[in-house]
Design a protein around this motif. Structure first.
Motif, PDB file in Angstrom:
ATOM      1  N   ILE A 253      -1.393  -7.757   0.521  1.00  0.00           N
ATOM      2  CA  ILE A 253      -1.926  -9.117   0.452  1.00  0.00           C
ATOM      3  C   ILE A 253      -0.831 -10.070   0.909  1.00  0.00           C
ATOM      4  N   GLY A 254      -1.082 -10.825   1.976  1.00  0.00           N
ATOM      5  CA  GLY A 254      -0.092 -11.778   2.496  1.00  0.00           C
ATOM      6  C   GLY A 254      -0.436 -13.178   2.036  1.00  0.00           C
ATOM      7  N   ILE A 255       0.482 -13.792   1.324  1.00  0.00           N
ATOM      8  CA  ILE A 255       0.242 -15.156   0.823  1.00  0.00           C
ATOM      9  C   ILE A 255       1.582 -15.893   0.842  1.00  0.00           C
ATOM     10  N   LYS A 256       1.536 -17.184   1.128  1.00  0.00           N
ATOM     11  CA  LYS A 256       2.791 -17.933   1.214  1.00  0.00           C
ATOM     12  C   LYS A 256       3.519 -17.952  -0.132  1.00  0.00           C
ATOM     13  N   GLY A 257       4.839 -17.762  -0.082  1.00  0.00           N
ATOM     14  CA  GLY A 257       5.656 -17.704  -1.299  1.00  0.00           C
ATOM     15  C   GLY A 257       5.552 -18.948  -2.156  1.00  0.00           C
ATOM     16  N   LYS A 258       5.159 -20.074  -1.539  1.00  0.00           N
ATOM     17  CA  LYS A 258       5.088 -21.321  -2.321  1.00  0.00           C
ATOM     18  C   LYS A 258       3.932 -21.299  -3.342  1.00  0.00           C
ATOM     19  N   HIS A 259       2.960 -20.404  -3.156  1.00  0.00           N
ATOM     20  CA  HIS A 259       1.835 -20.345  -4.100  1.00  0.00           C
ATOM     21  C   HIS A 259       2.187 -19.421  -5.272  1.00  0.00           C
ATOM     22  N   LYS A 260       3.178 -19.834  -6.031  1.00  0.00           N
ATOM     23  CA  LYS A 260       3.757 -18.943  -7.051  1.00  0.00           C
ATOM     24  C   LYS A 260       2.735 -18.519  -8.121  1.00  0.00           C
ATOM     25  N   LYS A 261       1.903 -19.484  -8.548  1.00  0.00           N
ATOM     26  CA  LYS A 261       0.948 -19.167  -9.607  1.00  0.00           C
ATOM     27  C   LYS A 261      -0.049 -18.102  -9.132  1.00  0.00           C
ATOM     28  N   VAL A 262      -0.551 -18.287  -7.916  1.00  0.00           N
ATOM     29  CA  VAL A 262      -1.546 -17.331  -7.390  1.00  0.00           C
ATOM     30  C   VAL A 262      -0.906 -15.952  -7.241  1.00  0.00           C
ATOM     31  N   ILE A 263       0.331 -15.939  -6.758  1.00  0.00           N
ATOM     32  CA  ILE A 263       1.026 -14.658  -6.567  1.00  0.00           C
ATOM     33  C   ILE A 263       1.163 -13.942  -7.904  1.00  0.00           C
ATOM     34  N   SER A 264       1.526 -14.701  -8.929  1.00  0.00           N
ATOM     35  CA  SER A 264       1.706 -14.047 -10.229  1.00  0.00           C
ATOM     36  C   SER A 264       0.364 -13.543 -10.768  1.00  0.00           C
ATOM     37  N   ILE A 265      -0.708 -14.309 -10.559  1.00  0.00           N
ATOM     38  CA  ILE A 265      -2.036 -13.849 -11.014  1.00  0.00           C
ATOM     39  C   ILE A 265      -2.412 -12.549 -10.289  1.00  0.00           C
ATOM     40  N   LEU A 266      -2.228 -12.540  -8.959  1.00  0.00           N
ATOM     41  CA  LEU A 266      -2.628 -11.359  -8.179  1.00  0.00           C
ATOM     42  C   LEU A 266      -1.819 -10.129  -8.596  1.00  0.00           C
ATOM     43  N   ARG A 267      -0.504 -10.329  -8.752  1.00  0.00           N
ATOM     44  CA  ARG A 267       0.350  -9.180  -9.126  1.00  0.00           C
ATOM     45  C   ARG A 267      -0.055  -8.650 -10.501  1.00  0.00           C
ATOM     46  N   ASP A 268      -0.352  -9.566 -11.405  1.00  0.00           N
ATOM     47  CA  ASP A 268      -0.747  -9.171 -12.755  1.00  0.00           C
ATOM     48  C   ASP A 268      -2.064  -8.372 -12.707  1.00  0.00           C
ATOM     49  N   ARG A 269      -3.019  -8.865 -11.940  1.00  0.00           N
ATOM     50  CA  ARG A 269      -4.328  -8.201 -11.880  1.00  0.00           C
ATOM     51  C   ARG A 269      -4.218  -6.816 -11.210  1.00  0.00           C
TER      52      ARG A 269
END
Ligand code: SF4
Ligand code: SF4
Length: 442
Positions: free
Chosen positions: A76-92
């Motif tokens: 999943i490629g997402i910009k590093g600035k979207h920290k909250k979304v990244i943490s949600i995705l990694r958690d899920r």
């Protein structure tokens, strides 16, 4: 029914704007499947919010895609600035116990991070050959909204709605879900603007989207957003220039400084794209067809025209001009090799999104456009039979028929590339002509 048939029957197409039928893409076999969550066009806010609100659905849809193409790995490629979304995705991903096959990678906040070929390089280090597609280096790319639609298809839900951001110089920037076939003007009015006499609307992002000549159209599966600006905004003036005018200015003013080439994202990937050469060919009416073929390597990201050129010229238009001429003669560029290397200076020439937004004169409009639960309930919808790459869907309804939302109303002709279409509201078919099927709510 197989999962691939479910995706096909649900009418899933590339929701990022390209509109390629997803079942055709997922019929290939690949090593990697990549989720394009870059959303690099300024002011658009669909993908980043969908990934935050529907992480499980998007991850599961992406998993379906990975299984269909038999990929060992999904990224999943997402910009590093979207920290909250990244943490949600990694958690899920951990909770769903699929961390061995799926991972999230952070992309730099550059334009155009979402260009398929830039994305493939940033996520895998592989370079798609000139004039090629990601599958040539073992990759299949799907957009995040497409992954959501793949998930919906897997549970039997067809594509009948589209997520859209409406932003720009408006009182209420917002993102919302609308039935396909809704009048675009009804969507635009939710921005808080009623009278559009002084405004122009860009269909899509401010970089690649065209200025709409009329606001009379209807939402399709390909729409991603609308950017509303005053007609006198410099970006609207620049994007409204016709080809003839661009050619005249190009001929008179190009200093051959090469900035357009040196900052071109495809050139920096090692490809032969060189817009300054197209400018030269235009200025001197060069008849060198062989040399003009590199115009076909341009992805029309518009960086050269809206950022790189210090003289404010139209190098993308020069590419486009020669591209069209060659297409008319059926002449195609052929890559002379398979392996490419990024140019050494690439890392120093990446364009930060913030600088780009400032250059475009959009800083004051770079705000959130929250996903709302505002619903549009149109009395009629006009559903285009061609919302995708390939042949138009063939109507399988008649005037006077009653259809439920989600019913199939257009099919793919056997053996052709295309996508099915479905009723987005329940009602009566009132018209089938000019490539549209009209439904009146009952
Ligand atoms: S188009 Fe602009 S950037 Fe490109 S060579 Fe000419 S002046 Fe330089
Ligand atoms: S639009 Fe300009 S910068 Fe973008 S790929 Fe084409 S030549 Fe390169």
């Amino acid at each position: 029914m197989s999962l691939l048939d479910k995706v096909k029957d649900a009418g899933v197409i590339g929701a990022g704007g390209a509109g390629f039928p997803t079942h055709a893409k997922l019929a290939a076999k690949a090593e990697y499947v990549l989720l394009n969550g870059a959303e690099c066009e300024p002011l658009l806010r669909v993908d980043q919010q969908l990934m935050e609100i529907f992480p499980d659905e998007i991850i599961k849809g992406f998993e379906v895609a990975r299984e269909l193409v038999s990929a060992e790995k999904g990224i999943i490629g997402i910009k590093g600035k979207h920290k909250k979304v990244i943490s949600i995705l990694r958690d899920r991903i951990i909770k769903l116990q699929i961390g061995d096959v799926l991972e999230v990678k952070e992309l730099p906040d550059i334009y155009p991070a979402g260009d398929e070929q830039v994305l493939v390089y940033e996520l895998t280090g592989r370079i798609v050959p000139e004039a090629g597609i990601p599958i040539q280096v073992g990759c299949v790319v799907v957009n995040s909204e497409t992954a959501l639609n793949i998930y919906n298809a897997s549970i039997g839900k067809s594509v009948t709605e589209k997520y859209i951001t409406v932003s720009g110089n408006v009182p209420n920037p917002l993102t919302l879900k609308v039935p396909i076939g809704t009048k675009i003007i009804d969507v635009l009015r939710l921005s808080g603007i009623d009278n559009f006499n002084d405004y122009a609307v860009i269909d899509g992002g401010p970089m690649m989207g065209p200025v709409m000549k009329s606001l009379d159209g209807y939402v399709t599966k390909k729409n991603k957003g609308f950017v509303i600006l005053k007609k006198e905004h410099p970006l609207i003036r620049k994007k409204s220039v016709e080809m003839n005018q661009a050619r005249r200015v190009n001929r008179a003013s190009c200093e051959q400084c090469r900035m357009c080439t040196d900052m071109c994202p495809r050139y920096l990937l090692g490809h032969g794209t060189q817009p300054h050469k197209m400018m030269r060919a235009m200025a001197y009416n060069l008849e060198d067809v062989e040399g003009q073929k590199i115009a076909q390597l341009c992805c029309q990201c518009n960086l050269c025209e809206l950022f790189s050129c210090p003289a404010g010229l139209y190098p993308k238009a020069a590419n486009l001009y020669f591209k069209q001429q060659l297409m008319e003669k059926n002449i195609r560029y052929k890559a002379s090799k398979d392996n490419f290397e990024v140019r050494q200076a690439r890392e120093y020439r990446l364009i930060p999104s913030k600088r780009l937004i400032a250059r475009l004169g959009l800083r004051e409009f770079d705000k959130s456009a929250p996903l709302t639960d505002i619903t549009i309930e149109p009395e009629t919808v006009c559903i285009a039979t061609q919302q995708h790459v390939g042949a138009p869907a063939i109507s399988n309804v008649n005037i006077g028929d009653y259809v439920e939302a989600g019913d199939l109303i257009g099919s793919i002709k056997e053996g052709t590339l295309g996508a099915t279409i479905h009723a987005s509201i329940s009602g009566i078919i009132t018209d089938i002509e000019n490539n549209f099927i009209t439904i009146r709510r009952e």
